[in-house]
Design a protein around this motif. Structure first.
Motif, PDB file in Angstrom:
ATOM      1  N   HIS A   1       0.741  -1.249   0.046  1.00  0.00           N
ATOM      2  CA  HIS A   1       0.014  -0.060   0.048  1.00  0.00           C
ATOM      3  C   HIS A   1       0.830   1.422  -0.118  1.00  0.00           C
ATOM      4  CE1 HIS A   1      -3.449   2.733   1.103  1.00  0.00           C
ATOM      5  NE2 HIS A   1      -2.610   3.158   2.090  1.00  0.00           N
ATOM      6  N   ASN A   2       1.870   1.370   1.068  1.00  0.00           N
ATOM      7  CA  ASN A   2       2.682   2.531   1.042  1.00  0.00           C
ATOM      8  C   ASN A   2       3.557   2.617  -0.220  1.00  0.00           C
ATOM      9  OD1 ASN A   2       1.639   3.251   3.455  1.00  0.00           O
ATOM     10  ND2 ASN A   2       3.327   2.303   4.430  1.00  0.00           N
ATOM     11  N   MET A   3       3.987   1.731  -0.851  1.00  0.00           N
ATOM     12  CA  MET A   3       4.760   1.469  -1.859  1.00  0.00           C
ATOM     13  C   MET A   3       4.197   2.211  -3.171  1.00  0.00           C
ATOM     14  SD  MET A   3       8.160   0.607  -2.463  1.00  0.00           S
ATOM     15  CE  MET A   3       8.361  -1.053  -1.424  1.00  0.00           C
ATOM     16  N   THR A   4       2.860   1.940  -3.312  1.00  0.00           N
ATOM     17  CA  THR A   4       2.158   2.761  -4.461  1.00  0.00           C
ATOM     18  C   THR A   4       2.059   4.052  -4.343  1.00  0.00           C
ATOM     19  OG1 THR A   4       0.828   0.527  -4.485  1.00  0.00           O
ATOM     20  CG2 THR A   4      -0.120   2.663  -5.490  1.00  0.00           C
ATOM     21  N   ALA A   5       1.964   4.437  -3.065  1.00  0.00           N
ATOM     22  CA  ALA A   5       1.944   6.002  -2.887  1.00  0.00           C
ATOM     23  C   ALA A   5       3.391   6.594  -2.938  1.00  0.00           C
ATOM     24  CB  ALA A   5       1.409   6.237  -1.575  1.00  0.00           C
ATOM     25  N   LEU A   6       4.182   5.632  -2.642  1.00  0.00           N
ATOM     26  CA  LEU A   6       5.632   6.432  -2.818  1.00  0.00           C
ATOM     27  C   LEU A   6       5.977   6.522  -4.223  1.00  0.00           C
ATOM     28  CD1 LEU A   6       8.326   6.843  -0.941  1.00  0.00           C
ATOM     29  CD2 LEU A   6       9.141   4.481  -1.745  1.00  0.00           C
ATOM     30  N   ARG A   7       5.503   5.382  -5.055  1.00  0.00           N
ATOM     31  CA  ARG A   7       6.262   5.380  -6.385  1.00  0.00           C
ATOM     32  C   ARG A   7       5.244   6.621  -7.448  1.00  0.00           C
ATOM     33  NH1 ARG A   7       8.363   0.590  -8.134  1.00  0.00           N
ATOM     34  NH2 ARG A   7       8.040  -1.155  -6.889  1.00  0.00           N
ATOM     35  N   ASP A   8       4.089   7.050  -6.895  1.00  0.00           N
ATOM     36  CA  ASP A   8       3.199   8.063  -7.699  1.00  0.00           C
ATOM     37  C   ASP A   8       3.950   9.074  -7.886  1.00  0.00           C
ATOM     38  OD1 ASP A   8       1.349   9.675  -8.384  1.00  0.00           O
ATOM     39  OD2 ASP A   8      -0.380   8.594  -7.261  1.00  0.00           O
TER      40      ASP A   8
ATOM     41  N   ILE B   1      16.046   2.183 -12.193  1.00  0.00           N
ATOM     42  CA  ILE B   1      14.977   1.214 -11.907  1.00  0.00           C
ATOM     43  C   ILE B   1      13.754   1.512 -12.497  1.00  0.00           C
ATOM     44  CG2 ILE B   1      14.016  -0.237 -10.019  1.00  0.00           C
ATOM     45  CD1 ILE B   1      16.069   0.238  -8.080  1.00  0.00           C
ATOM     46  N   LEU B   2      13.018   0.296 -13.375  1.00  0.00           N
ATOM     47  CA  LEU B   2      11.859   0.426 -13.860  1.00  0.00           C
ATOM     48  C   LEU B   2      11.017  -0.795 -13.236  1.00  0.00           C
ATOM     49  CD1 LEU B   2      12.514   0.352 -17.670  1.00  0.00           C
ATOM     50  CD2 LEU B   2      11.272   2.183 -16.241  1.00  0.00           C
ATOM     51  N   PRO B   3       9.546  -0.308 -12.756  1.00  0.00           N
ATOM     52  CA  PRO B   3       9.236   1.244 -12.703  1.00  0.00           C
ATOM     53  C   PRO B   3       9.747   2.016 -12.073  1.00  0.00           C
ATOM     54  CG  PRO B   3       7.503  -0.349 -11.734  1.00  0.00           C
ATOM     55  CD  PRO B   3       8.844  -1.338 -12.307  1.00  0.00           C
ATOM     56  N   GLY B   4       9.970   1.527 -10.750  1.00  0.00           N
ATOM     57  CA  GLY B   4      11.017   2.373  -9.913  1.00  0.00           C
ATOM     58  C   GLY B   4      10.194   3.592  -9.137  1.00  0.00           C
ATOM     59  N   LEU B   5      10.883   4.445  -8.951  1.00  0.00           N
ATOM     60  CA  LEU B   5      10.074   5.734  -8.233  1.00  0.00           C
ATOM     61  C   LEU B   5      10.836   6.962  -8.568  1.00  0.00           C
ATOM     62  CD1 LEU B   5      12.235   6.439  -5.859  1.00  0.00           C
ATOM     63  CD2 LEU B   5      10.633   4.821  -4.710  1.00  0.00           C
ATOM     64  N   GLY B   6      11.818   7.044  -9.576  1.00  0.00           N
ATOM     65  CA  GLY B   6      12.655   8.276  -9.648  1.00  0.00           C
ATOM     66  C   GLY B   6      13.916   8.293  -8.950  1.00  0.00           C
ATOM     67  N   ASP B   7      14.339   9.447  -8.677  1.00  0.00           N
ATOM     68  CA  ASP B   7      15.508   9.654  -7.827  1.00  0.00           C
ATOM     69  C   ASP B   7      15.108   9.980  -6.210  1.00  0.00           C
ATOM     70  OD1 ASP B   7      17.477  11.504  -6.007  1.00  0.00           O
ATOM     71  OD2 ASP B   7      18.865  11.045  -8.315  1.00  0.00           O
ATOM     72  N   ALA B   8      15.326   8.876  -5.521  1.00  0.00           N
ATOM     73  CA  ALA B   8      15.023   8.903  -3.983  1.00  0.00           C
ATOM     74  C   ALA B   8      15.427   9.876  -3.380  1.00  0.00           C
ATOM     75  CB  ALA B   8      15.312   7.555  -3.435  1.00  0.00           C
TER      76      ALA B   8
END
Length: 237
Positions: free
Chosen positions: A43-50, A222-229
């Motif tokens: 759940h949290n990972m989905t919000a983080l990737r958005d 990384i794909l789909p990743g989350l961009g630059d953390a």
């Protein structure tokens, strides 16, 4: 031009172009690799990737995910007996047997270190700065604030992203030179390529990850990743 790009026929500036990468299903069962299956993590990972998640919320999510990972990564810590008095009488409790060190790879690992400290307040936090050369993807050490004397049962190298594995491998190399009896690595998202490299280079460590993604881009992201953390945590776009 990177040596990798030249050998693989890739274009300058694209160090992963033409480099063979393992499939996700090929690394799912690597020994000592622990991939979270917790529903709150997903759940949290989905919000983080958005991409619409702004920096303050992103940073909060990193800490929440980091705390979940810290609980999973400390499940096998050694305990010792500790006699105490409860309000109702004496009992033999349990306390952690030996110190715990956490080494965030700067700067993106700082949020995870804070999360780890919320789970275990008396951890030792050692800072290690590793910068990735964007052309070669090699990790370069620029800061090292590790103690000379170490008395720990375990130390964790932590970083949000495990992409090519270079920074993770170098961080574990640095910690091994300190003679720590047990080492682990923890990250939020891993690519199969970096996970395989880290596991093969350091088969004696446990690796804890929140999610295993599909692949790396030609640039090594990384794909789909989350961009630059780091940028997304600290708002430095």
């Amino acid at each position: 031009m990177s040596e990798t790009s030249t050998r693989s026929g890739g274009r300058p500036g694209l160090p992963m172009a033409g480099v063979q990468q393992p499939r996700r299903d090929e690394v799912l069962n690597l020994p000592r690799v622990h991939i979270s299956s917790h529903p709150v993590m997903a759940h949290n990972m989905t919000a983080l990737r958005d991409r619409n998640t702004q920096s303050p919320e992103f940073y909060r999510l990193v800490k929440e995910i980091g705390a979940l990972l810290a609980y999973e990564a400390t499940v096998s810590l050694t305990l010792k007996s500790s006699p105490i008095e409860t309000p109702m009488g004496p009992m033999i409790g349990k306390r952690l047997a030996g110190g715990i060190g956490v080494t965030p790879i700067l700067r993106a690992g700082l949020g995870l270190a804070e999360a780890f400290r919320e789970v275990i307040p008396d951890i030792q936090i050692w800072h290690l700065g590793l910068r990735r050369d964007e052309n070669t993807l090699q990790a370069m050490e620029y800061y090292n604030q590790l103690p000379h004397k170490v008395d720990l049962q375990v130390a964790y190298a932590i970083d949000p992203m495990l992409a090519t594995g270079g920074s993770a491998i170098d961080a574990i190399n640095v910690l091994k030179r300190r003679g720590i009896p047990r080492l682990s690595y923890m990250c939020i998202i891993a690519a199969p390529y970096g996970l395989l490299k880290l596991s093969q280079t350091h088969p004696d460590i446990d690796i804890y990850i929140g999610a295993l993604d599909e692949s790396l881009t030609d640039q090594g992201y990384i794909l789909p990743g989350l961009g630059d953390a780091g940028d997304r945590q600290f708002g430095t776009f």
